[in-house]
Write a protein that holds these residues in place. Structure first.
Motif, PDB file in Angstrom:
ATOM      1  N   ILE A 144       3.298  13.346  -0.268  1.00 55.18           N
ATOM      2  CA  ILE A 144       2.016  12.851  -0.749  1.00 55.18           C
ATOM      3  C   ILE A 144       1.095  12.741   0.462  1.00 55.18           C
ATOM      4  O   ILE A 144       1.334  11.933   1.359  1.00 55.18           O
ATOM      5  CB  ILE A 144       2.166  11.486  -1.462  1.00 55.18           C
ATOM      6  N   LYS A 152       9.332  13.117  -1.928  1.00 56.53           N
ATOM      7  CA  LYS A 152       7.982  13.400  -2.413  1.00 56.53           C
ATOM      8  C   LYS A 152       7.023  13.513  -1.230  1.00 56.53           C
ATOM      9  O   LYS A 152       6.986  12.638  -0.375  1.00 56.53           O
ATOM     10  CB  LYS A 152       7.499  12.271  -3.338  1.00 56.53           C
ATOM     11  N   PHE A 202       2.304   1.720  -3.464  1.00 52.78           N
ATOM     12  CA  PHE A 202       1.245   2.234  -4.326  1.00 52.78           C
ATOM     13  C   PHE A 202       1.028   3.732  -4.063  1.00 52.78           C
ATOM     14  O   PHE A 202       0.935   4.535  -4.998  1.00 52.78           O
ATOM     15  CB  PHE A 202      -0.061   1.463  -4.102  1.00 52.78           C
ATOM     16  N   MET A 203       0.961   4.098  -2.796  1.00 54.56           N
ATOM     17  CA  MET A 203       0.741   5.501  -2.449  1.00 54.56           C
ATOM     18  C   MET A 203       1.906   6.375  -2.926  1.00 54.56           C
ATOM     19  O   MET A 203       1.687   7.501  -3.370  1.00 54.56           O
ATOM     20  CB  MET A 203       0.561   5.647  -0.945  1.00 54.56           C
ATOM     21  N   SER A 204       3.114   5.861  -2.870  1.00 52.27           N
ATOM     22  CA  SER A 204       4.284   6.648  -3.278  1.00 52.27           C
ATOM     23  C   SER A 204       4.267   6.984  -4.761  1.00 52.27           C
ATOM     24  O   SER A 204       4.994   7.877  -5.205  1.00 52.27           O
ATOM     25  CB  SER A 204       5.573   5.905  -2.926  1.00 52.27           C
ATOM     26  N   ARG A 205       3.446   6.273  -5.535  1.00 50.54           N
ATOM     27  CA  ARG A 205       3.359   6.506  -6.983  1.00 50.54           C
ATOM     28  C   ARG A 205       2.241   7.477  -7.355  1.00 50.54           C
ATOM     29  O   ARG A 205       2.055   7.795  -8.524  1.00 50.54           O
ATOM     30  CB  ARG A 205       3.158   5.177  -7.701  1.00 50.54           C
ATOM     31  N   GLN A 206       1.511   7.949  -6.353  1.00 56.29           N
ATOM     32  CA  GLN A 206       0.430   8.898  -6.599  1.00 56.29           C
ATOM     33  C   GLN A 206       1.018  10.293  -6.846  1.00 56.29           C
ATOM     34  O   GLN A 206       2.165  10.564  -6.500  1.00 56.29           O
ATOM     35  CB  GLN A 206      -0.521   8.932  -5.399  1.00 56.29           C
ATOM     36  N   PRO A 207       0.224  11.183  -7.449  1.00 53.55           N
ATOM     37  CA  PRO A 207       0.720  12.551  -7.661  1.00 53.55           C
ATOM     38  C   PRO A 207       1.099  13.201  -6.323  1.00 53.55           C
ATOM     39  O   PRO A 207       0.405  13.024  -5.322  1.00 53.55           O
ATOM     40  CB  PRO A 207      -0.482  13.270  -8.283  1.00 53.55           C
ATOM     41  N   SER A 208       2.196  13.929  -6.339  1.00 55.69           N
ATOM     42  CA  SER A 208       2.690  14.531  -5.102  1.00 55.69           C
ATOM     43  C   SER A 208       2.367  16.019  -5.032  1.00 55.69           C
ATOM     44  O   SER A 208       2.221  16.678  -6.052  1.00 55.69           O
ATOM     45  CB  SER A 208       4.204  14.325  -4.994  1.00 55.69           C
ATOM     46  N   GLU A 250       0.819  -1.200   0.000  1.00 53.62           N
ATOM     47  CA  GLU A 250       0.000   0.000   0.000  1.00 53.62           C
ATOM     48  C   GLU A 250       0.863   1.265   0.000  1.00 53.62           C
ATOM     49  O   GLU A 250       0.550   2.247  -0.675  1.00 53.62           O
ATOM     50  CB  GLU A 250      -0.935   0.019   1.212  1.00 53.62           C
TER      51      GLU A 250
END
Length: 156
Positions: free
Chosen positions: A41, A39, A10-16, A7
């Motif tokens: 987020i 980053k 996955f969250m680290s790949r979201q827009p920052s 998780e």
């Protein structure tokens, strides 16, 4: 607090909200400043090796203090682990100020205080509780408990 590694990845790949290569020194004795992709987020600060896609770590930005160290550096210290200090070096004074501001505003507690403030102001101006329409006006997390007077009950 426990987190599932998948998780977090996955969250680290979201827009920052913010991302930059910063110098970073971890809290261990003997740690040296290394270039990291950092980053922000939501309320997590992820850090990566500059040539990798998966984070090597994440800081949950709750119960922490952000301090300016000098014109180009700031630190993050967690209240329950005051001896663990993360240092970040920026390219400019402006970048440093922007990161500090963004990190302070990323915490749940900051957002909660803003919600309570604006809720109180809207109620004062309109006489209506803006959270009532969502059925959450009585939830404890949205209650004013910081010395401000409680919201009056809306007329029935």
């Amino acid at each position: 607090m426990r987190f599932n590694e998948k998780e977090l990845v996955f969250m680290s790949r979201q827009p920052s909200e913010r991302a930059a290569e910063l110098g970073m020194r971890g809290p261990k004795k003997g740690d040296v400043v290394k270039k990291r992709l950092v980053k922000l987020i939501v309320n997590f600060l992820f850090y990566f090796r500059t040539d990798e896609d998966e984070p090597i770590g994440a800081l949950l930005l709750e119960q922490c203090r952000v301090e300016r160290e000098d014109d180009h550096a700031f630190s993050i210290v967690f209240l329950d682990e005051a001896e663990r200090k993360y240092l970040f070096e920026c390219d400019s004074q402006e970048q440093c100020v922007e990161w500090i501001d963004a990190i302070i505003k990323a915490s749940y507690e900051f957002m909660r205080k803003n919600l309570i403030y604006y809720r109180t102001e809207i109620h004062r101006l309109t006489g209506k509780d803006p959270l009532e329409q969502y059925g959450i006006s009585d939830e404890t997390r949205f209650q004013v408990n910081s010395g401000l007077p409680p919201l009056p009950s809306p007329p029935t």
